[in-house]
Design an enzyme around this catalytic site. Structure first.
Site, PDB file in Angstrom:
ATOM      1  N   HIS A 174       0.861  -1.186   0.000  1.00 39.77           N
ATOM      2  CA  HIS A 174       0.000   0.000   0.000  1.00 39.77           C
ATOM      3  C   HIS A 174       0.895   1.234   0.000  1.00 39.77           C
ATOM      4  O   HIS A 174       1.737   1.412   0.883  1.00 39.77           O
ATOM      5  CB  HIS A 174      -0.937  -0.005   1.205  1.00 39.77           C
ATOM      6  N   ARG A 176       0.906   4.466   0.624  1.00 45.58           N
ATOM      7  CA  ARG A 176       1.077   5.511   1.634  1.00 45.58           C
ATOM      8  C   ARG A 176       1.677   5.020   2.940  1.00 45.58           C
ATOM      9  O   ARG A 176       1.973   5.822   3.832  1.00 45.58           O
ATOM     10  CB  ARG A 176      -0.264   6.183   1.909  1.00 45.58           C
ATOM     11  N   GLU A 177       1.886   3.720   3.075  1.00 44.27           N
ATOM     12  CA  GLU A 177       2.430   3.154   4.310  1.00 44.27           C
ATOM     13  C   GLU A 177       3.956   3.201   4.268  1.00 44.27           C
ATOM     14  O   GLU A 177       4.634   2.179   4.169  1.00 44.27           O
ATOM     15  CB  GLU A 177       1.906   1.735   4.502  1.00 44.27           C
ATOM     16  N   ARG A 232      -3.034   5.277  -2.138  1.00 41.04           N
ATOM     17  CA  ARG A 232      -2.911   3.930  -1.600  1.00 41.04           C
ATOM     18  C   ARG A 232      -2.722   2.866  -2.685  1.00 41.04           C
ATOM     19  O   ARG A 232      -1.974   1.908  -2.506  1.00 41.04           O
ATOM     20  CB  ARG A 232      -4.190   3.618  -0.806  1.00 41.04           C
ATOM     21  N   HIS A 302       2.973  -4.190   7.031  1.00 35.22           N
ATOM     22  CA  HIS A 302       1.989  -3.134   6.809  1.00 35.22           C
ATOM     23  C   HIS A 302       2.077  -2.117   7.952  1.00 35.22           C
ATOM     24  O   HIS A 302       2.889  -2.243   8.861  1.00 35.22           O
ATOM     25  CB  HIS A 302       0.570  -3.715   6.765  1.00 35.22           C
ATOM     26  N   TYR A 304      -0.967   0.684  10.173  1.00 36.73           N
ATOM     27  CA  TYR A 304      -0.319   1.171  11.326  1.00 36.73           C
ATOM     28  C   TYR A 304      -0.820   0.559  12.635  1.00 36.73           C
ATOM     29  O   TYR A 304      -0.791   1.205  13.684  1.00 36.73           O
ATOM     30  CB  TYR A 304      -0.472   2.706  11.436  1.00 36.73           C
ATOM     31  N   GLU A 376       1.727  -5.675  11.301  1.00 39.48           N
ATOM     32  CA  GLU A 376       1.235  -4.296  11.247  1.00 39.48           C
ATOM     33  C   GLU A 376       1.998  -3.538  12.318  1.00 39.48           C
ATOM     34  O   GLU A 376       1.811  -3.779  13.512  1.00 39.48           O
ATOM     35  CB  GLU A 376      -0.273  -4.244  11.527  1.00 39.48           C
TER      36      GLU A 376
END
Length: 415
Positions: A174, A176-177, A232, A302, A304, A376
């Site tokens: 993804h 924006r991570e 994303r 991943h 958050y 995560e």
């Protein structure tokens, strides 16, 4: 001449950087079916960016919903939340300020592991690390992105005349991570620097290879640096739709486009027109199928939450074949908890986080991958996807503890 001018204006418009002045991120806690209906109605009537869960279809009673709302609709949303008596708080008062804070001084001339790095820097870093460490690192291009960027994996391990078993580690599915690709870079650095001195890392790289895909969704990641920090998806285009991209973690053939995914091309959780339609997903899928015999474990990073999860995301049953997977996941999460205080949550993805079909994790597990864990990492949502560079090292350390724990188990159970 008019046509050329029009094309020029279009090019300028496409190059504009998205700003987020006055935009807010709300944390909602729906307690009733009516609250859930209100959130879904909002998402249907205005443009809402779900940070957690990843789409309106995943919102349920007693879930915690982090929702980014543009400035034009914040007053309406605030009024509606108050009238409905839904429990809520404002996590981010002005999203643009957070974006600017995260970007502040990120770009430096020298490559810096303590800052986020653009794709151009990461690409150069991949080449530099391989050329500087030929006895431990080799690279292979496994495909090309929609926009023509090379997808390169880094194989890290002691050279051997025979094929070694491997662990596949991917980051940045993804866009924006940002902390996810940052971890893959940190892992490669730590592997190279501690090989020969750290017993656990040395044992791992002597007996196995770690195949690292530093950035899965390269086009999307590059776009978060150049145009829209909150992007994303991929950057693919398709005839008949003005909406761009699909969610690569909804485009694998694992319960494809059912629960937790959208068939709407404009949605952030768009599943694509068919499984493996996205060229990036196809490239990874073909690479895994060619090398499945040697790949013994999959690790994907991943952001958050603070969780260690394993399949399945697209349905809830946890059968007997999962027992060892569960135990190892619990051990990894327990180690994280002992290191960082609060115990990391662990369990099947569908019940621990939210249901989501078409994921890489479930697909690889169904294909025959015995061990698949999704980390995560990050804070618990205070900064969301905009964790400042000054705070990125603790999540790295946590993920490294978990990776080492799982890797040690895999090394000890190769046969």
């Amino acid at each position: 001449m008019k046509v050329l001018l029009l094309l020029g204006f279009v090019a300028v418009a496409l190059a504009e950087v998205t700003r987020f002045d006055g935009e807010k991120v709300y944390r909602l806690r729906p307690k009733t079916d009516e609250h859930v209906a209100i959130i879904k109605e909002l998402a249907g009537n205005i443009e809402v960016d779900f940070w957690s869960p990843e789409g309106a279809e995943q919102v349920v009673v007693s879930s915690e919903v982090d929702m980014h709302v543009d400035a034009a609709h914040t007053d309406i949303v605030s009024t509606l939340l108050q009238q409905s008596e839904m429990e809520h708080e404002v996590l981010v008062e002005d999203l643009q300020a957070y974006v600017e804070d995260q970007l502040d001084n990120q770009e430096t001339k020298a490559y810096n592991y303590m800052k986020y790095n653009s794709w151009d820097k990461i690409e150069a870093w991949i080449s530099s690390m391989a050329s500087s460490n030929p006895s431990l690192i080799s690279t292979q291009v496994i495909g090309t992105t929609f926009e023509g960027r090379a997808m390169t994996v880094m194989k890290i391990g002691k050279q051997s005349s025979s094929t070694k078993p491997a662990i596949f580690l991917d980051c940045g599915i993804h866009a924006r991570e940002w902390i996810s690709p940052a971890f893959c870079q940190w892992f490669v650095k730590e592997a190279v620097e501690t090989y020969g001195s750290d017993a656990q890392m040395t044992s791992l790289l002597d007996q196995m290879d770690v195949i690292v895909l530093p950035v899965f969704n390269i086009d999307g990641y590059a776009y978060t640096w150049s145009n829209n920090r909150m992007w994303r998806k991929t950057r693919s285009r398709r005839s008949g739709s003005s909406c761009i991209g699909a969610d690569p973690n909804r485009n694998f053939d694992a319960g494809w486009c059912t629960t937790g995914a959208s068939s709407n091309p404009c949605s952030d959780t768009y599943c694509g027109s068919k499984p493996e339609f996205e060229v990036e997903v196809k490239a990874v899928g073909e690479y895994i199928r060619r090398n499945l015999f040697t790949i013994k474990a999959f690790l994907t990073v991943h952001f958050y939450f603070q969780v260690v999860v394993f399949p399945y995301f697209y349905f809830f049953q946890v059968g007997a074949p999962h027992r060892e997977v569960v135990q190892v996941g619990e051990g990894a999460a327990g180690g994280l908890g002992s290191l960082f205080g609060p115990r990391y949550t662990r369990g099947p993805g569908g019940t621990t986080i939210f249901p989501a079909a078409g994921g890489f994790d479930d697909w690889a597990f169904d294909l025959g991958g015995k061990y698949f864990y999704t980390f995560e990492v990050g804070d618990t949502g205070r900064f969301g996807f905009l964790l400042p560079g000054s705070q990125i090292k603790p999540p790295w350390g946590g993920a490294m503890v978990a990776v080492k724990y799982i890797s040690a188990h895999v090394v000890g159970n190769l046969f």
